[in-house]
Design an enzyme around this catalytic site. Structure first.
Site, PDB file in Angstrom:
ATOM      1  N   SER A  20      11.470 -56.247  31.085  1.00  0.00           N
ATOM      2  CA  SER A  20      12.257 -55.012  31.015  1.00  0.00           C
ATOM      3  C   SER A  20      11.807 -54.111  29.886  1.00  0.00           C
ATOM      4  CB  SER A  20      13.717 -55.355  30.716  1.00  0.00           C
ATOM      5  OG  SER A  20      14.294 -56.023  31.781  1.00  0.00           O
ATOM      6  N   HIS A  59       8.048 -53.857  37.466  1.00  0.00           N
ATOM      7  CA  HIS A  59       9.433 -53.946  36.974  1.00  0.00           C
ATOM      8  C   HIS A  59      10.417 -53.594  38.091  1.00  0.00           C
ATOM      9  CE1 HIS A  59      12.719 -52.241  34.115  1.00  0.00           C
ATOM     10  NE2 HIS A  59      12.957 -53.503  34.401  1.00  0.00           N
ATOM     11  N   GLU A 118       9.068 -50.010  38.928  1.00  0.00           N
ATOM     12  CA  GLU A 118       8.319 -49.281  37.902  1.00  0.00           C
ATOM     13  C   GLU A 118       7.018 -50.043  37.656  1.00  0.00           C
ATOM     14  OE1 GLU A 118      10.613 -47.074  34.214  1.00  0.00           O
ATOM     15  OE2 GLU A 118      10.660 -49.217  34.236  1.00  0.00           O
ATOM     16  N   ASN A 136      14.682 -48.141  31.352  1.00  0.00           N
ATOM     17  CA  ASN A 136      15.474 -48.805  30.304  1.00  0.00           C
ATOM     18  C   ASN A 136      15.477 -48.048  28.981  1.00  0.00           C
ATOM     19  OD1 ASN A 136      16.395 -50.823  31.935  1.00  0.00           O
ATOM     20  ND2 ASN A 136      14.728 -52.240  31.451  1.00  0.00           N
TER      21      ASN A 136
HETATM   22  C1  LIG Z   1      17.716 -54.092  33.060  1.00  0.00           C
HETATM   23  C2  LIG Z   1      16.498 -53.668  33.777  1.00  0.00           C
HETATM   24  O1  LIG Z   1      15.396 -54.062  33.390  1.00  0.00           O
HETATM   25  C3  LIG Z   1      16.503 -52.685  34.897  1.00  0.00           C
HETATM   26  C4  LIG Z   1      17.702 -52.678  35.792  1.00  0.00           C
HETATM   27  O2  LIG Z   1      17.726 -53.321  36.798  1.00  0.00           O
HETATM   28  S1  LIG Z   1      18.980 -51.771  35.257  1.00  0.00           S
HETATM   29  C5  LIG Z   1      20.230 -51.994  36.509  1.00  0.00           C
HETATM   30  C6  LIG Z   1      19.973 -51.100  37.684  1.00  0.00           C
HETATM   31  N1  LIG Z   1      21.009 -51.309  38.661  1.00  0.00           N
HETATM   32  C7  LIG Z   1      22.107 -50.551  38.724  1.00  0.00           C
HETATM   33  O3  LIG Z   1      22.259 -49.591  37.992  1.00  0.00           O
HETATM   34  C8  LIG Z   1      23.111 -50.988  39.745  1.00  0.00           C
HETATM   35  C9  LIG Z   1      24.360 -50.134  39.701  1.00  0.00           C
HETATM   36  N2  LIG Z   1      25.281 -50.586  40.728  1.00  0.00           N
HETATM   37  C10 LIG Z   1      25.144 -50.246  42.032  1.00  0.00           C
HETATM   38  O4  LIG Z   1      24.227 -49.508  42.409  1.00  0.00           O
HETATM   39  C11 LIG Z   1      26.160 -50.783  42.990  1.00  0.00           C
HETATM   40  O5  LIG Z   1      27.327 -51.123  42.286  1.00  0.00           O
HETATM   41  C12 LIG Z   1      25.639 -52.030  43.813  1.00  0.00           C
HETATM   42  C13 LIG Z   1      24.476 -51.610  44.709  1.00  0.00           C
HETATM   43  C14 LIG Z   1      25.203 -53.158  42.888  1.00  0.00           C
HETATM   44  C15 LIG Z   1      26.794 -52.574  44.655  1.00  0.00           C
HETATM   45  O6  LIG Z   1      27.219 -51.539  45.460  1.00  0.00           O
HETATM   46  P1  LIG Z   1      28.734 -51.414  45.951  1.00  0.00           P
HETATM   47  O7  LIG Z   1      28.772 -50.324  46.949  1.00  0.00           O
HETATM   48  O8  LIG Z   1      29.619 -51.368  44.786  1.00  0.00           O
HETATM   49  O9  LIG Z   1      29.062 -52.814  46.543  1.00  0.00           O
HETATM   50  P2  LIG Z   1      28.891 -53.406  47.974  1.00  0.00           P
HETATM   51  O10 LIG Z   1      29.453 -52.496  49.020  1.00  0.00           O
HETATM   52  O11 LIG Z   1      29.466 -54.770  47.842  1.00  0.00           O
HETATM   53  O12 LIG Z   1      27.322 -53.514  48.173  1.00  0.00           O
HETATM   54  C16 LIG Z   1      26.502 -52.512  48.724  1.00  0.00           C
HETATM   55  C17 LIG Z   1      25.335 -53.209  49.376  1.00  0.00           C
HETATM   56  O13 LIG Z   1      24.565 -53.916  48.387  1.00  0.00           O
HETATM   57  C18 LIG Z   1      24.475 -55.310  48.741  1.00  0.00           C
HETATM   58  N3  LIG Z   1      24.476 -56.087  47.500  1.00  0.00           N
HETATM   59  C19 LIG Z   1      25.324 -55.956  46.467  1.00  0.00           C
HETATM   60  N4  LIG Z   1      24.984 -56.822  45.493  1.00  0.00           N
HETATM   61  C20 LIG Z   1      23.900 -57.520  45.948  1.00  0.00           C
HETATM   62  C21 LIG Z   1      23.091 -58.545  45.413  1.00  0.00           C
HETATM   63  N5  LIG Z   1      23.298 -59.044  44.179  1.00  0.00           N
HETATM   64  N6  LIG Z   1      22.055 -59.021  46.163  1.00  0.00           N
HETATM   65  C22 LIG Z   1      21.830 -58.531  47.398  1.00  0.00           C
HETATM   66  N7  LIG Z   1      22.548 -57.543  47.955  1.00  0.00           N
HETATM   67  C23 LIG Z   1      23.581 -57.054  47.235  1.00  0.00           C
HETATM   68  C24 LIG Z   1      25.678 -55.584  49.607  1.00  0.00           C
HETATM   69  O14 LIG Z   1      25.464 -56.696  50.446  1.00  0.00           O
HETATM   70  C25 LIG Z   1      25.784 -54.286  50.388  1.00  0.00           C
HETATM   71  O15 LIG Z   1      24.820 -54.288  51.426  1.00  0.00           O
HETATM   72  P3  LIG Z   1      25.107 -53.543  52.841  1.00  0.00           P
HETATM   73  O16 LIG Z   1      25.359 -52.107  52.521  1.00  0.00           O
HETATM   74  O17 LIG Z   1      23.825 -53.775  53.567  1.00  0.00           O
HETATM   75  O18 LIG Z   1      26.301 -54.251  53.387  1.00  0.00           O
HETATM   76  N1  LIG Z   2      18.917 -58.668  34.607  1.00  0.00           N
HETATM   77  C1  LIG Z   2      18.408 -57.507  34.973  1.00  0.00           C
HETATM   78  O1  LIG Z   2      19.143 -56.594  35.377  1.00  0.00           O
HETATM   79  C2  LIG Z   2      16.928 -57.298  34.915  1.00  0.00           C
HETATM   80  C3  LIG Z   2      16.113 -58.177  34.247  1.00  0.00           C
HETATM   81  N2  LIG Z   2      14.758 -57.957  34.218  1.00  0.00           N
HETATM   82  C4  LIG Z   2      13.878 -58.905  33.525  1.00  0.00           C
HETATM   83  O2  LIG Z   2      13.672 -60.033  34.382  1.00  0.00           O
HETATM   84  C5  LIG Z   2      13.492 -61.217  33.599  1.00  0.00           C
HETATM   85  C6  LIG Z   2      14.512 -62.258  34.026  1.00  0.00           C
HETATM   86  O3  LIG Z   2      15.804 -61.728  33.855  1.00  0.00           O
HETATM   87  P1  LIG Z   2      17.067 -62.353  34.624  1.00  0.00           P
HETATM   88  O4  LIG Z   2      16.666 -62.864  35.944  1.00  0.00           O
HETATM   89  O5  LIG Z   2      18.146 -61.369  34.509  1.00  0.00           O
HETATM   90  O6  LIG Z   2      17.399 -63.588  33.646  1.00  0.00           O
HETATM   91  P2  LIG Z   2      18.131 -64.954  33.988  1.00  0.00           P
HETATM   92  O7  LIG Z   2      18.667 -65.457  32.703  1.00  0.00           O
HETATM   93  O8  LIG Z   2      19.053 -64.769  35.140  1.00  0.00           O
HETATM   94  O9  LIG Z   2      16.930 -65.866  34.511  1.00  0.00           O
HETATM   95  C7  LIG Z   2      15.848 -66.283  33.727  1.00  0.00           C
HETATM   96  C8  LIG Z   2      15.395 -67.617  34.279  1.00  0.00           C
HETATM   97  O10 LIG Z   2      14.192 -68.022  33.650  1.00  0.00           O
HETATM   98  C9  LIG Z   2      14.312 -69.416  33.429  1.00  0.00           C
HETATM   99  N3  LIG Z   2      13.331 -69.909  32.475  1.00  0.00           N
HETATM  100  C10 LIG Z   2      13.444 -70.004  31.119  1.00  0.00           C
HETATM  101  N4  LIG Z   2      12.300 -70.544  30.620  1.00  0.00           N
HETATM  102  C11 LIG Z   2      11.465 -70.772  31.664  1.00  0.00           C
HETATM  103  C12 LIG Z   2      10.168 -71.325  31.785  1.00  0.00           C
HETATM  104  N5  LIG Z   2       9.476 -71.753  30.709  1.00  0.00           N
HETATM  105  N6  LIG Z   2       9.610 -71.447  33.007  1.00  0.00           N
HETATM  106  C13 LIG Z   2      10.291 -71.044  34.100  1.00  0.00           C
HETATM  107  N7  LIG Z   2      11.533 -70.525  34.055  1.00  0.00           N
HETATM  108  C14 LIG Z   2      12.113 -70.382  32.837  1.00  0.00           C
HETATM  109  C15 LIG Z   2      15.741 -69.542  32.966  1.00  0.00           C
HETATM  110  O11 LIG Z   2      16.165 -70.883  32.958  1.00  0.00           O
HETATM  111  P3  LIG Z   2      17.319 -71.317  31.878  1.00  0.00           P
HETATM  112  O12 LIG Z   2      18.519 -70.491  32.187  1.00  0.00           O
HETATM  113  O13 LIG Z   2      17.457 -72.765  32.163  1.00  0.00           O
HETATM  114  O14 LIG Z   2      16.753 -71.002  30.525  1.00  0.00           O
HETATM  115  C16 LIG Z   2      16.428 -68.723  34.040  1.00  0.00           C
HETATM  116  O15 LIG Z   2      16.626 -69.456  35.229  1.00  0.00           O
HETATM  117  C17 LIG Z   2      13.614 -60.774  32.124  1.00  0.00           C
HETATM  118  O16 LIG Z   2      12.338 -60.485  31.632  1.00  0.00           O
HETATM  119  C18 LIG Z   2      14.454 -59.495  32.237  1.00  0.00           C
HETATM  120  O17 LIG Z   2      14.247 -58.620  31.165  1.00  0.00           O
HETATM  121  C19 LIG Z   2      14.164 -56.897  34.855  1.00  0.00           C
HETATM  122  C20 LIG Z   2      14.929 -56.024  35.568  1.00  0.00           C
HETATM  123  C21 LIG Z   2      16.385 -56.120  35.625  1.00  0.00           C
END
Ligand SMILES: CC(=O)CC(=O)SCCNC(=O)CCNC(=O)[C@H](O)C(C)(C)COP(=O)(O)OP(=O)(O)OC[C@H]1O[C@@H](n2cnc3c(N)ncnc32)[C@H](O)[C@@H]1OP(=O)(O)O
Ligand SMILES: NC(=O)C1=CN([C@@H]2O[C@H](COP(=O)(O)OP(=O)(O)OC[C@H]3O[C@@H](n4cnc5c(N)ncnc54)[C@H](OP(=O)(O)O)[C@@H]3O)[C@@H](O)[C@H]2O)C=CC1
Length: 293
Positions: free
Chosen positions: A121, A142, A154, A192
């Protein structure tokens, strides 16, 4: 399917690795999922079966297509099981030392021509690439959470990423139905860099008592049309991941405006990591989840 890629390995079977496996298997690729925790591998494979079963039940896939997709995901309990992968997507926790150890270990079993991608991320793609045996065949791919739903991937090149590697990754992302944007290799890339400081600011707003959890989330959902409030989204992403990203921004850009909120640090230290831990800014053991402040 993208040319030259038929088997994709996913390392790390958490929320992102599992979502990536589903999105990739849906589009015809063979997927191998590996995690250090064997139970995570089993849960991830079972989660894939549940996801495809729902897809069939809601008419989004034919029953036969869903079953085929399920059969394309297999669990792996040793890195040597990833030897036939054409593309490896690393999705272990957001920790640089952990990721470089994984790259060192997996490189030993991979084909020379395999592409190694990281779902980091925030971390430097160039620095991660330098820890591998193939910086030219390494890049950031990403995905966004939840992977099967979110449209964006990304792409981030390291300084040594070859044009062939970049083109293959782009073709692959498009082949699984994603839109691609390209970010330069700066801390936390584009999405991010913007999103996580907004979440951090929401946590400061809570910390300083400007509003409680409910007021902050309702404000941003109804007042800014965000699908989730920032604290709900932080719980969804994982507070450990949010903190790691803020630390990378703070250290990498050396600007105090990226200082992680002390309340975020406290929640992570308590193990209140959000949804995946059962508690964060909300307590998910209650139905509906109850704000913790
Ligand atoms: C941190 C990083 O590195 C980068 C990132 O990812 S940052 C995070 C980016 N993501 C966001 O910002 C998500 C923001 N949230 C949303 O867009 C919405 O709340 C959401 C899409 C997660 C859920 O949407 P919602 O309308 O509230 O819920 P809901 O109606 O239950 O779901 C919509 C659809 O998504 C699906 N869905 C929801 N969560 C799911 C999941 N975890 N896995 C698979 N499908 C999922 C549902 O099955 C549903 O599908 P259909 O339309 O085909 O039936
Ligand atoms: N969460 C998000 O919204 C997003 C996350 N990311 C990135 O994706 C990556 C994973 O995040 P996320 O899935 O949320 O994290 P989680 O904590 O859900 O999953 C990480 C997994 O990696 C496992 N793990 C730790 N060490 C090892 C290893 N040596 N070999 C194999 N597996 C290992 C962990 O096991 P254990 O729990 O046992 O340590 C866990 O199952 C991170 O780099 C995060 O920044 C990118 C986009 C969105």
């Amino acid at each position: 399917m993208a040319s030259n890629i038929s088997t994709v390995a996913v390392i790390g079977a958490g929320q992102m690795g599992s979502g990536i496996a589903q999105a990739v298997a849906k589009h015809g690729y063979q997927v191998v999922v590996y995690d250090v925790a064997e139970n995570r591998v089993r849960e991830s494979v079972e989660g894939g079966a549940r996801y495809f079963s729902r897809q069939a039940q809601t008419g989004k896939m034919l029953e036969s297509e869903a079953q085929d997709a399920v059969s394309r995901i297999r669990g792996a309990f040793a890195l040597s099981d990833l030897a036939d992968a054409d593309l490896v997507i690393e999705a272990v926790s957001e920790n640089e030392a952990l990721k470089t150890t994984v790259f060192r270990d997996v490189s030993k079993v991979l084909k020379a021509q395999a592409i190694l991608a990281t779902n980091t991320s925030s971390l430097s793609i160039t620095r991660l690439a330098a820890s591998t045996d193939r910086p030219d065949r390494f890049l950031g791919v990403h995905f966004m959470n939840p992977v099967p739903v979110m449209k964006l991937v990304e792409l981030v090149r390291g300084i040594g990423t070859s044009q062939e590697t970049f083109a293959a990754a782009k073709d692959f992302a498009v082949s699984i139905g994603k839109s691609v944007t390209v970010s330069e290799d700066f801390p936390a890339f584009i999405v991010n860099r913007i999103l996580i400081p907004m979440i951090n600011e929401a946590i400061y707003t809570l910390y300083e008592g400007v509003g409680n959890v409910e007021a902050i989330d309702t404000g941003m959902k109804l007042g800014a049309n965000h699908p989730m409030g920032p604290l709900e989204l932080a719980d969804f992403i994982g507070l450990d991941t949010c903190l790691s990203i803020m630390q990378v921004l703070h250290e990498g850009l050396a600007d105090s405006k990226y200082r992680p909120c002390p309340l975020l640090v406290k929640y992570v230290e308590a193990g209140w990591l959000g949804r995946k831990a059962g508690r964060g800014f909300y307590d998910y053991r209650c139905d509906p989840p109850r704000p913790t402040r």
